[in-house]
Design a protein around this motif. Structure first.
Motif, PDB file in Angstrom:
ATOM      1  N   LYS A  56       0.824  -1.209   0.000  1.00 31.02           N
ATOM      2  CA  LYS A  56       0.000   0.000   0.000  1.00 31.02           C
ATOM      3  C   LYS A  56       0.858   1.259   0.000  1.00 31.02           C
ATOM      4  O   LYS A  56       2.034   1.226   0.346  1.00 31.02           O
ATOM      5  CB  LYS A  56      -0.898   0.008   1.239  1.00 31.02           C
ATOM      6  CG  LYS A  56      -1.852  -1.160   1.303  1.00 31.02           C
ATOM      7  CD  LYS A  56      -2.730  -1.076   2.514  1.00 31.02           C
ATOM      8  CE  LYS A  56      -3.751  -2.198   2.474  1.00 31.02           C
ATOM      9  NZ  LYS A  56      -4.745  -2.053   3.517  1.00 31.02           N
ATOM     10  N   ASP A  57       0.225   2.360  -0.361  1.00 30.95           N
ATOM     11  CA  ASP A  57       0.843   3.693  -0.276  1.00 30.95           C
ATOM     12  C   ASP A  57       2.172   3.775  -1.026  1.00 30.95           C
ATOM     13  O   ASP A  57       3.141   4.355  -0.530  1.00 30.95           O
ATOM     14  CB  ASP A  57       1.049   4.097   1.191  1.00 30.95           C
ATOM     15  CG  ASP A  57      -0.236   4.020   2.004  1.00 30.95           C
ATOM     16  OD1 ASP A  57      -1.295   4.356   1.457  1.00 30.95           O
ATOM     17  OD2 ASP A  57      -0.169   3.606   3.181  1.00 30.95           O
ATOM     18  N   VAL A  58       2.214   3.216  -2.219  1.00 29.36           N
ATOM     19  CA  VAL A  58       3.458   3.186  -2.994  1.00 29.36           C
ATOM     20  C   VAL A  58       3.726   4.548  -3.628  1.00 29.36           C
ATOM     21  O   VAL A  58       2.849   5.124  -4.260  1.00 29.36           O
ATOM     22  CB  VAL A  58       3.392   2.092  -4.084  1.00 29.36           C
ATOM     23  CG1 VAL A  58       4.661   2.104  -4.932  1.00 29.36           C
ATOM     24  CG2 VAL A  58       3.185   0.723  -3.453  1.00 29.36           C
ATOM     25  N   THR A  59       4.938   5.025  -3.415  1.00 28.62           N
ATOM     26  CA  THR A  59       5.398   6.249  -4.059  1.00 28.62           C
ATOM     27  C   THR A  59       6.729   5.946  -4.748  1.00 28.62           C
ATOM     28  O   THR A  59       7.383   4.951  -4.442  1.00 28.62           O
ATOM     29  CB  THR A  59       5.593   7.402  -3.050  1.00 28.62           C
ATOM     30  OG1 THR A  59       6.535   7.002  -2.062  1.00 28.62           O
ATOM     31  CG2 THR A  59       4.280   7.779  -2.391  1.00 28.62           C
ATOM     32  N   THR A  60       7.105   6.800  -5.646  1.00 26.70           N
ATOM     33  CA  THR A  60       8.345   6.632  -6.397  1.00 26.70           C
ATOM     34  C   THR A  60       9.300   7.752  -6.010  1.00 26.70           C
ATOM     35  O   THR A  60       8.913   8.922  -5.976  1.00 26.70           O
ATOM     36  CB  THR A  60       8.053   6.706  -7.911  1.00 26.70           C
ATOM     37  OG1 THR A  60       7.044   5.763  -8.229  1.00 26.70           O
ATOM     38  CG2 THR A  60       9.283   6.390  -8.720  1.00 26.70           C
ATOM     39  N   VAL A  61      10.539   7.365  -5.715  1.00 27.62           N
ATOM     40  CA  VAL A  61      11.564   8.371  -5.407  1.00 27.62           C
ATOM     41  C   VAL A  61      12.776   8.118  -6.289  1.00 27.62           C
ATOM     42  O   VAL A  61      13.117   6.976  -6.564  1.00 27.62           O
ATOM     43  CB  VAL A  61      11.962   8.356  -3.914  1.00 27.62           C
ATOM     44  CG1 VAL A  61      10.820   8.753  -3.023  1.00 27.62           C
ATOM     45  CG2 VAL A  61      12.514   7.020  -3.492  1.00 27.62           C
ATOM     46  N   PRO A  62      13.406   9.184  -6.760  1.00 32.15           N
ATOM     47  CA  PRO A  62      14.611   8.995  -7.564  1.00 32.15           C
ATOM     48  C   PRO A  62      15.763   8.521  -6.685  1.00 32.15           C
ATOM     49  O   PRO A  62      15.883   8.940  -5.526  1.00 32.15           O
ATOM     50  CB  PRO A  62      14.885  10.388  -8.135  1.00 32.15           C
ATOM     51  CG  PRO A  62      14.162  11.328  -7.234  1.00 32.15           C
ATOM     52  CD  PRO A  62      13.027  10.579  -6.631  1.00 32.15           C
ATOM     53  N   GLY A  63      16.577   7.633  -7.221  1.00 29.25           N
ATOM     54  CA  GLY A  63      17.739   7.143  -6.483  1.00 29.25           C
ATOM     55  C   GLY A  63      17.349   6.302  -5.288  1.00 29.25           C
ATOM     56  O   GLY A  63      16.305   5.662  -5.265  1.00 29.25           O
ATOM     57  N   ALA A  64      18.201   6.344  -4.287  1.00 31.29           N
ATOM     58  CA  ALA A  64      17.951   5.600  -3.050  1.00 31.29           C
ATOM     59  C   ALA A  64      17.124   6.463  -2.103  1.00 31.29           C
ATOM     60  O   ALA A  64      17.317   7.674  -2.046  1.00 31.29           O
ATOM     61  CB  ALA A  64      19.271   5.219  -2.403  1.00 31.29           C
ATOM     62  N   PRO A  65      16.207   5.843  -1.361  1.00 27.64           N
ATOM     63  CA  PRO A  65      15.383   6.640  -0.439  1.00 27.64           C
ATOM     64  C   PRO A  65      16.207   7.135   0.743  1.00 27.64           C
ATOM     65  O   PRO A  65      17.214   6.531   1.110  1.00 27.64           O
ATOM     66  CB  PRO A  65      14.307   5.649   0.015  1.00 27.64           C
ATOM     67  CG  PRO A  65      14.920   4.308  -0.165  1.00 27.64           C
ATOM     68  CD  PRO A  65      15.869   4.431  -1.321  1.00 27.64           C
ATOM     69  N   ALA A  66      15.767   8.231   1.338  1.00 24.42           N
ATOM     70  CA  ALA A  66      16.468   8.810   2.483  1.00 24.42           C
ATOM     71  C   ALA A  66      16.373   7.895   3.703  1.00 24.42           C
ATOM     72  O   ALA A  66      17.322   7.762   4.464  1.00 24.42           O
ATOM     73  CB  ALA A  66      15.891  10.183   2.804  1.00 24.42           C
ATOM     74  N   ASP A  67      15.223   7.268   3.893  1.00 24.67           N
ATOM     75  CA  ASP A  67      15.007   6.382   5.043  1.00 24.67           C
ATOM     76  C   ASP A  67      15.100   4.932   4.606  1.00 24.67           C
ATOM     77  O   ASP A  67      14.634   4.571   3.522  1.00 24.67           O
ATOM     78  CB  ASP A  67      13.632   6.641   5.658  1.00 24.67           C
ATOM     79  CG  ASP A  67      13.512   8.052   6.216  1.00 24.67           C
ATOM     80  OD1 ASP A  67      14.509   8.554   6.761  1.00 24.67           O
ATOM     81  OD2 ASP A  67      12.419   8.637   6.094  1.00 24.67           O
TER      82      ASP A  67
END
Length: 115
Positions: A56-67
């Protein structure tokens, strides 16, 4: 190399497959954990939550995530689609290093039935 849209659709299919599972697979997917799937060739990470047997709640982030997510997958876009479409065995891909899975020991034990 696949597109971000194809990878997102594959993750939606994976969520549907997990959500419709029975028995041990359903129990393993009943975790409530943060989840990330890093797609190396697209330099993109899908971040979401494994909850109630679904992603659920899938988002896309460029590169590696901060967390750092509690359950982290890393693979190529082609391998993601091959895994979800049943053309590639997770165990074989993981054993050969094509797919990387990082999680706590107890989560790995519970997730083994999904693999």
């Amino acid at each position: 190399m696949r597109t971000i849209e194809e990878c997102r659709a594959a993750l939606d299919r994976l969520s549907d497959n997990i959500g419709g599972a029975e028995g041990d697979v359903r129990k393993a997917a009943a975790l409530d954990r943060s989840l990330s799937c890093r797609i190396t060739d697209l330099d993109t990470t899908f971040v979401g939550r494994l909850r109630d047997g679904r992603i659920k709640d899938v988002t896309t982030v460029p590169g590696a995530p901060a967390d750092k997510a509690q359950i982290r997958l890393t693979m190529s876009s082609d391998d993601l689609l091959s895994l979800v479409d049943g053309e590639l065995s997770f165990a074989k891909a993981w054993g050969s290093g094509r797919v990387k899975l990082e999680a706590g020991l107890m989560d790995l034990v519970r997730l083994r039935s999904l693999l």
